[in-house]
Design a protein around this motif. Structure first.
Motif, PDB file in Angstrom:
ATOM      1  N   ILE A  15      40.580  47.798  36.614  1.00  0.00           N
ATOM      2  CA  ILE A  15      39.299  47.462  37.243  1.00  0.00           C
ATOM      3  C   ILE A  15      38.089  48.020  36.505  1.00  0.00           C
ATOM      4  O   ILE A  15      36.961  47.655  36.818  1.00  0.00           O
ATOM      5  N   SER A  16      38.313  48.865  35.529  1.00  0.00           N
ATOM      6  CA  SER A  16      37.198  49.426  34.768  1.00  0.00           C
ATOM      7  C   SER A  16      36.821  48.492  33.623  1.00  0.00           C
ATOM      8  O   SER A  16      37.644  48.207  32.749  1.00  0.00           O
ATOM      9  N   ARG A  17      35.586  48.049  33.620  1.00  0.00           N
ATOM     10  CA  ARG A  17      35.112  47.153  32.555  1.00  0.00           C
ATOM     11  C   ARG A  17      35.179  47.802  31.176  1.00  0.00           C
ATOM     12  O   ARG A  17      35.162  47.126  30.165  1.00  0.00           O
ATOM     13  N   HIS A  18      35.241  49.124  31.136  1.00  0.00           N
ATOM     14  CA  HIS A  18      35.252  49.857  29.865  1.00  0.00           C
ATOM     15  C   HIS A  18      36.670  50.124  29.366  1.00  0.00           C
ATOM     16  O   HIS A  18      36.834  50.807  28.363  1.00  0.00           O
ATOM     17  N   ASN A  19      37.649  49.598  30.047  1.00  0.00           N
ATOM     18  CA  ASN A  19      39.042  49.836  29.692  1.00  0.00           C
ATOM     19  C   ASN A  19      39.609  48.576  29.040  1.00  0.00           C
ATOM     20  O   ASN A  19      39.310  47.465  29.490  1.00  0.00           O
ATOM     21  N   PRO A  20      40.428  48.709  28.016  1.00  0.00           N
ATOM     22  CA  PRO A  20      40.995  47.505  27.384  1.00  0.00           C
ATOM     23  C   PRO A  20      41.890  46.691  28.330  1.00  0.00           C
ATOM     24  O   PRO A  20      42.123  45.514  28.089  1.00  0.00           O
ATOM     25  N   TYR A  21      42.342  47.307  29.421  1.00  0.00           N
ATOM     26  CA  TYR A  21      43.194  46.593  30.375  1.00  0.00           C
ATOM     27  C   TYR A  21      42.387  45.767  31.369  1.00  0.00           C
ATOM     28  O   TYR A  21      42.950  45.092  32.223  1.00  0.00           O
ATOM     29  N   TYR A  22      41.089  45.792  31.248  1.00  0.00           N
ATOM     30  CA  TYR A  22      40.239  44.978  32.114  1.00  0.00           C
ATOM     31  C   TYR A  22      40.587  43.489  31.969  1.00  0.00           C
ATOM     32  O   TYR A  22      40.405  42.717  32.904  1.00  0.00           O
ATOM     33  N   ARG A  23      41.088  43.104  30.821  1.00  0.00           N
ATOM     34  CA  ARG A  23      41.525  41.707  30.613  1.00  0.00           C
ATOM     35  C   ARG A  23      42.550  41.286  31.651  1.00  0.00           C
ATOM     36  O   ARG A  23      42.599  40.120  32.050  1.00  0.00           O
ATOM     37  N   ALA A  24      43.377  42.225  32.105  1.00  0.00           N
ATOM     38  CA  ALA A  24      44.376  41.900  33.129  1.00  0.00           C
ATOM     39  C   ALA A  24      43.694  41.596  34.463  1.00  0.00           C
ATOM     40  O   ALA A  24      44.134  40.716  35.207  1.00  0.00           O
ATOM     41  N   TRP A  25      42.627  42.340  34.768  1.00  0.00           N
ATOM     42  CA  TRP A  25      41.856  42.068  35.991  1.00  0.00           C
ATOM     43  C   TRP A  25      41.195  40.687  35.884  1.00  0.00           C
ATOM     44  O   TRP A  25      41.224  39.898  36.830  1.00  0.00           O
ATOM     45  N   SER A  26      40.618  40.392  34.725  1.00  0.00           N
ATOM     46  CA  SER A  26      40.001  39.080  34.511  1.00  0.00           C
ATOM     47  C   SER A  26      41.029  37.958  34.615  1.00  0.00           C
ATOM     48  O   SER A  26      40.732  36.889  35.153  1.00  0.00           O
ATOM     49  N   ALA A  27      42.230  38.211  34.118  1.00  0.00           N
ATOM     50  CA  ALA A  27      43.291  37.205  34.196  1.00  0.00           C
ATOM     51  C   ALA A  27      43.650  36.914  35.656  1.00  0.00           C
ATOM     52  O   ALA A  27      43.906  35.765  36.024  1.00  0.00           O
ATOM     53  N   PHE A  28      43.682  37.946  36.485  1.00  0.00           N
ATOM     54  CA  PHE A  28      43.908  37.750  37.927  1.00  0.00           C
ATOM     55  C   PHE A  28      42.776  36.914  38.511  1.00  0.00           C
ATOM     56  O   PHE A  28      43.011  35.923  39.212  1.00  0.00           O
ATOM     57  N   ASP A  29      41.567  37.293  38.214  1.00  0.00           N
ATOM     58  CA  ASP A  29      40.394  36.595  38.744  1.00  0.00           C
ATOM     59  C   ASP A  29      40.374  35.124  38.304  1.00  0.00           C
ATOM     60  O   ASP A  29      39.886  34.261  39.022  1.00  0.00           O
ATOM     61  N   ASN A  30      40.926  34.848  37.118  1.00  0.00           N
ATOM     62  CA  ASN A  30      40.981  33.477  36.595  1.00  0.00           C
ATOM     63  C   ASN A  30      42.239  32.718  37.009  1.00  0.00           C
ATOM     64  O   ASN A  30      42.471  31.604  36.547  1.00  0.00           O
ATOM     65  N   GLY A  31      43.067  33.342  37.850  1.00  0.00           N
ATOM     66  CA  GLY A  31      44.239  32.647  38.380  1.00  0.00           C
ATOM     67  C   GLY A  31      45.413  32.538  37.435  1.00  0.00           C
ATOM     68  O   GLY A  31      46.197  31.595  37.520  1.00  0.00           O
ATOM     69  N   GLN A  32      45.588  33.517  36.563  1.00  0.00           N
ATOM     70  CA  GLN A  32      46.718  33.476  35.642  1.00  0.00           C
ATOM     71  C   GLN A  32      47.984  34.089  36.231  1.00  0.00           C
ATOM     72  O   GLN A  32      49.063  33.932  35.666  1.00  0.00           O
TER      73      GLN A  32
END
Length: 143
Positions: A15-32
């Motif tokens: 959930i941290s925008r400054h973390n490289p794992y934020y892409r996983a949060w974005s992927a959830f938000d984008n329905g992946q």
């Protein structure tokens, strides 16, 4: 689409925008993928996020999860008790089993106990493996 249970330690990184794992949060938000949760999991997310940040941040994250069409809620009535070293982690396992989740994402070493349990099958990925899975699915979609 994958069904995933995410341990709190990994959600915090996502959930941290400054973390490289934020892409996983974005992927959830984008329905992946679907996040599978129970009330116990949501309560732990809220408690830990509020402790490390504040109540407003915690409530916003929880609202984002539970209002998402990519969130699936379950209410485990049977508790398998498969993790003996840290029984509190069983909430993630129980949810994964009843949700028939593809895997649990966790960095917690207590989940290593599943290597010795043939049934029920619970697959566990580290967050780097989860990111690789997301990236491979993205490549399939764009190819």
């Amino acid at each position: 689409m994958r069904h995933v249970v995410i341990d709190t330690n990994c959600l915090l990184q996502m959930i941290s925008r400054h973390n490289p794992y934020y892409r996983a949060w974005s992927a959830f938000d984008n329905g992946q993928y679907y996040i599978c949760v129970s009330n116990d999991i949501i309560n732990e997310y809220r408690e830990i996020i509020a402790k490390l940040t504040n109540a407003l941040v915690a409530d916003n994250v929880i609202a984002t999860i539970i209002r998402s069409p990519y969130c699936l809620r379950y209410d485990p009535h049977f508790h398998f008790g498969l993790i003996t070293q840290d029984p509190d982690e069983n909430k993630f396992v129980d949810c994964a089993i009843i949700a028939n989740a593809d895997y649990v994402v966790s960095e917690d070493s207590h989940f290593n106990e599943f290597k010795d349990i043939p049934f029920p099958q619970v697959n566990v990925l580290k967050i780097n493996e989860f990111m690789a899975d997301i990236d491979s699915k993205e490549t399939e979609i764009t190819s």
